[in-house]
Enzyme design. Structure first.
Site, short mmCIF file in Angstrom:
data_model
loop_
_atom_site.label_atom_id
_atom_site.label_comp_id
_atom_site.label_asym_id
_atom_site.label_seq_id
_atom_site.Cartn_x
_atom_site.Cartn_y
_atom_site.Cartn_z
CD GLU A 92 50.12 -102.56 63.32
OE1 GLU A 92 51.48 -103.90 62.66
OE2 GLU A 92 49.12 -102.67 64.12
CB CYS A 141 47.67 -109.38 65.24
SG CYS A 141 47.88 -110.87 65.42
CG HIS A 179 49.07 -106.18 62.11
ND1 HIS A 179 50.15 -106.35 63.33
CD2 HIS A 179 48.76 -108.28 62.37
CE1 HIS A 179 50.34 -108.13 64.06
NE2 HIS A 179 49.28 -108.11 63.19
#
Length: 248
Positions: A222, A119, A220
């Site tokens: 994660e 990001c 993202h």
């Protein structure tokens, strides 16, 4: 464990801003634990790299002790760093973090150390290489789908560019969890686009061609730990980088 079998150490950049915990309300360096979990599931060991002064000399000393670098998400990059005036919606500049991440990134690129940007990390990479950013995507696209607000991630469908490193890692397409009101405008020197949003064509990933692993995604990864292919890829690249460095 031998050097080739040990889990590679990935340095993750962190926030530096006001935080509350228990009775404390203080300036703090922190990072959501889900990033660390992603690195761990991908086969790496995470260490945190909080913003601090020192520039190139300190950055080089830090990189001596790690195998790869992850530039994480966070607040907007100061638009002065790419020659623009601040848009009303752009975050208040965080000069310490910007300077720290530019120093780490430039040092990593000089070494050929593996780099993964996430990001904000994609935007830092682009700006570090002379590129620019769209400061507020709704002004460009007419909608807020890429950042709905209130900490609600949106799902973007992205299509990779055939022949890129990213395509080799995740295939022709994927869904990404997005939360960004800014995006890459003019590409930085040497970068190529490796993925775009399938709906409006926003650049969702960039990379540097060549042997060194330098890849950044606007989404993202994660936030979807059922798929850790990007974390696995940077961990494997970090292991190979250190094995080669030790063997010289």
């Amino acid at each position: 464990m031998s050097g080739s079998e040990a889990r590679p150490v990935l340095g993750l950049t962190t926030y530096l801003q006001r935080a509350q915990t228990g009775v404390w309300d203080v300036d703090a360096s922190f990072l959501p634990a889900i990033y660390i979990e992603g690195v761990n599931r991908g086969g790496g060991t995470a260490v945190l790299l909080p913003p601090q002064p020192g520039g190139t000399e300190v950055a080089d000393r830090i990189l001596d002790g790690i195998d790869g670098l992850v530039i994480t998400g966070g607040r907007d990059v100061n638009p002065e760093s790419y020659g623009s005036q601040r848009h009303p919606t752009t975050d208040e500049p965080m000069g310490e973090r910007d300077s720290w991440e530019f120093a780490l990134l430039n040092a990593a690129l000089r070494r050929g150390m593996p780099v993964l940007g996430i990001c904000r990390g994609a935007q830092v990479l682009n700006v570090a290489l002379g590129g620019t950013l769209h400061q507020h995507l709704p002004d460009v696209l007419g909608h807020t789908r890429h950042q709905q607000g209130n900490a609600v991630f949106s799902t973007s469908s992205v299509r990779t560019v055939a022949g890129t490193r990213l395509a080799a890692i995740i295939g022709a397409s994927s869904d990404g969890q997005c939360y960004h009101h800014q995006a890459i405008d003019r590409l930085g020197d040497g970068l190529i686009v490796s993925a775009r949003d399938t709906v409006d064509g926003v650049i969702e990933a960039v990379e540097l061609p060549g042997d060194a692993f330098v890849l950044a995604v606007q989404w993202h990864p994660e936030e979807r730990l059922d798929d850790v292919r990007l974390f696995t890829a940077v961990a494997e690249a970090a292991r190979a980088y250190t094995t080669e460095r030790v063997s010289r």
